[in-house]
Design a protein around this motif. Sequence first.
Motif, PDB file in Angstrom:
ATOM      1  N   GLY A 160      24.143  -7.039   2.287  1.00 20.13           N
ATOM      2  CA  GLY A 160      23.247  -5.936   2.005  1.00 20.13           C
ATOM      3  C   GLY A 160      23.911  -4.640   1.675  1.00 20.13           C
ATOM      4  O   GLY A 160      23.541  -3.602   2.196  1.00 20.13           O
ATOM      5  N   GLY A 161      24.907  -4.655   0.826  1.00 18.85           N
ATOM      6  CA  GLY A 161      25.468  -3.407   0.333  1.00 18.85           C
ATOM      7  C   GLY A 161      24.477  -2.700  -0.552  1.00 18.85           C
ATOM      8  O   GLY A 161      23.475  -3.268  -0.974  1.00 18.85           O
ATOM      9  N   PRO A 162      24.680  -1.426  -0.848  1.00 20.60           N
ATOM     10  CA  PRO A 162      23.743  -0.671  -1.668  1.00 20.60           C
ATOM     11  C   PRO A 162      23.558  -1.322  -3.038  1.00 20.60           C
ATOM     12  O   PRO A 162      24.514  -1.773  -3.653  1.00 20.60           O
ATOM     13  N   PRO A 163      22.321  -1.433  -3.517  1.00 19.83           N
ATOM     14  CA  PRO A 163      22.049  -2.069  -4.790  1.00 19.83           C
ATOM     15  C   PRO A 163      22.371  -1.154  -5.954  1.00 19.83           C
ATOM     16  O   PRO A 163      22.609   0.042  -5.769  1.00 19.83           O
ATOM     17  N   PRO A 164      22.356  -1.695  -7.173  1.00 17.81           N
ATOM     18  CA  PRO A 164      22.677  -0.863  -8.335  1.00 17.81           C
ATOM     19  C   PRO A 164      21.809   0.373  -8.454  1.00 17.81           C
ATOM     20  O   PRO A 164      22.256   1.417  -8.868  1.00 17.81           O
ATOM     21  N   GLY A 165      20.531   0.268  -8.051  1.00 24.04           N
ATOM     22  CA  GLY A 165      19.639   1.414  -8.161  1.00 24.04           C
ATOM     23  C   GLY A 165      20.010   2.566  -7.253  1.00 24.04           C
ATOM     24  O   GLY A 165      19.475   3.650  -7.380  1.00 24.04           O
ATOM     25  N   GLY A 166      20.922   2.337  -6.295  1.00 27.47           N
ATOM     26  CA  GLY A 166      21.295   3.395  -5.371  1.00 27.47           C
ATOM     27  C   GLY A 166      22.530   4.147  -5.799  1.00 27.47           C
ATOM     28  O   GLY A 166      23.090   4.905  -5.022  1.00 27.47           O
ATOM     29  N   ALA A 205      13.179  -7.217  -5.356  1.00 26.39           N
ATOM     30  CA  ALA A 205      14.082  -7.046  -4.220  1.00 26.39           C
ATOM     31  C   ALA A 205      14.716  -5.666  -4.147  1.00 26.39           C
ATOM     32  O   ALA A 205      15.525  -5.412  -3.268  1.00 26.39           O
ATOM     33  N   ASP A 206      14.374  -4.765  -5.066  1.00 21.04           N
ATOM     34  CA  ASP A 206      15.032  -3.470  -5.079  1.00 21.04           C
ATOM     35  C   ASP A 206      14.031  -2.395  -5.485  1.00 21.04           C
ATOM     36  O   ASP A 206      12.981  -2.684  -6.076  1.00 21.04           O
ATOM     37  N   LEU A 207      14.374  -1.147  -5.164  1.00 28.66           N
ATOM     38  CA  LEU A 207      13.562  -0.029  -5.621  1.00 28.66           C
ATOM     39  C   LEU A 207      13.570   0.019  -7.150  1.00 28.66           C
ATOM     40  O   LEU A 207      14.620  -0.088  -7.772  1.00 28.66           O
ATOM     41  N   VAL A 208      12.409   0.202  -7.725  1.00 29.78           N
ATOM     42  CA  VAL A 208      12.308   0.353  -9.177  1.00 29.78           C
ATOM     43  C   VAL A 208      12.523   1.817  -9.562  1.00 29.78           C
ATOM     44  O   VAL A 208      13.132   2.121 -10.583  1.00 29.78           O
ATOM     45  N   LEU A 209      12.039   2.709  -8.726  1.00 32.74           N
ATOM     46  CA  LEU A 209      12.106   4.154  -9.020  1.00 32.74           C
ATOM     47  C   LEU A 209      13.003   4.875  -8.016  1.00 32.74           C
ATOM     48  O   LEU A 209      12.687   5.964  -7.544  1.00 32.74           O
ATOM     49  N   GLY A 210      14.151   4.295  -7.714  1.00 36.28           N
ATOM     50  CA  GLY A 210      15.087   4.875  -6.771  1.00 36.28           C
ATOM     51  C   GLY A 210      15.951   5.958  -7.387  1.00 36.28           C
ATOM     52  O   GLY A 210      15.608   6.551  -8.426  1.00 36.28           O
ATOM     53  N   PRO A 211      17.106   6.235  -6.784  1.00 38.89           N
ATOM     54  CA  PRO A 211      17.998   7.278  -7.293  1.00 38.89           C
ATOM     55  C   PRO A 211      18.372   7.035  -8.750  1.00 38.89           C
ATOM     56  O   PRO A 211      18.617   5.907  -9.171  1.00 38.89           O
ATOM     57  N   GLY A 212      18.411   8.118  -9.517  1.00 42.42           N
ATOM     58  CA  GLY A 212      18.780   8.013 -10.926  1.00 42.42           C
ATOM     59  C   GLY A 212      17.663   7.548 -11.834  1.00 42.42           C
ATOM     60  O   GLY A 212      17.887   7.351 -13.033  1.00 42.42           O
ATOM     61  N   GLN A 213      16.448   7.368 -11.293  1.00 43.55           N
ATOM     62  CA  GLN A 213      15.334   6.854 -12.088  1.00 43.55           C
ATOM     63  C   GLN A 213      14.226   7.892 -12.304  1.00 43.55           C
ATOM     64  O   GLN A 213      13.070   7.547 -12.520  1.00 43.55           O
ATOM     65  N   ASP A 214      14.593   9.171 -12.243  1.00 46.77           N
ATOM     66  CA  ASP A 214      13.596  10.224 -12.498  1.00 46.77           C
ATOM     67  C   ASP A 214      12.964  10.035 -13.867  1.00 46.77           C
ATOM     68  O   ASP A 214      13.651   9.763 -14.856  1.00 46.77           O
TER      69      ASP A 214
END
Length: 374
Positions: free
Chosen positions: A127-133, A251-260
């Motif tokens: 569970g390392g940080p995903p690409p969206g993070g 399995a991951d945030l769609v609108l996470g960091p970098g997705q403004d």
Amino acid sequence: MYKAGCGLCVLALACFTLMPAKAQPNATSRIVSCANAFLATLDAKQRQSVVFAFDDEEQRRRWSNFPIAMVPRAGLSLKDLNEAQRSAEMALLAAVLSSKGYEKVQEIMQGDEVNKTMPGGGPPPGGGPPPGGGPPPGGGPPRGNGGNRPRFGLSGDMFGKDLYYISFLGTPSETKPWMLQFGGHHLALNITIAGEHGILTPTLTGAQPALYNYNGKIVRPLGAESDKALALLNALDETQRKQAILSYQTADLVLGPGQDGKTIQPEGLKATAMNERQRAMLLDVIAEWSGIIHESAAAARMAEIKAGLNDTWFAWSGPTTAAPGKNITAYYRIQGPKLVIEYAPQGLGGDLSLHVHTMYRDPTNDYGRGVTGK
């Protein structure tokens, strides 16, 4: 954890004594007074490191679920502050957040302290940080102390309560817009104050470990977000469940960091297809995010969400059960005209219930743009 004990109460009271005499100061006055009380504890160099222009787009986007050694933050960390400065900072957070929100922030930070003290200096395997993070676009080492930290290092550089940063965009004011940022690993609060308005989006809350023991008590920083959503799913009938449960895995945030600025299509079960009890349960789930900010702003936000409830959707992806006392391992999303909430367990072979990311946005008003126009 940082407790709202006598010292913090004294600081909060000191904030209020800086204001003109009034029968009952409003929330904005209290927050501005506490912000100025904190800034007054800093020397000139520290103030230069912590204050940015209100329209500094690079600083606005400099938040992440990653530890600060992987995505440096700008501003001042708790490690950079003496005891009086820390107390003033926490008094400011207590003023801008609800009591429930302040407690949640403390629990997230304490969980990172658990990471720091674990054997090997990090969280459980998997569970390392995903690409969206990852870092936001253009997010190189920032101005100030954040850019001086090593990119990778020992646990002392990766985890712990000391590695949470505060910054201001604009000057605290009761009339002109400004922003307070506070965050680090698994936490990013972006709070815009514009007159009577308090805007909490975009905000990321996460937890790793999402269940731990502190002073003999089991702590689940995002436990209510898990339990209330599962209760709502279980309250649906068979037809409603078929609509709510997606046919694919997310399995991951769609609108996470970098997705403004990114948008997604609503899907799942629409609130108009729910009965009154189910709709009330949906609002109760939403309140776990909208209720983090101080009460008057939270009330205004909930009124806005209720106004758009007929166009609000609930979608679920993943397992539909959870062990008693543990978090769900499913993704879910709540989406309305002015709302996107995501709950996303993380893991690569580990226990997904122990590593959670969540996201709270208003696509019409992130960073207060809908109010300030900036």
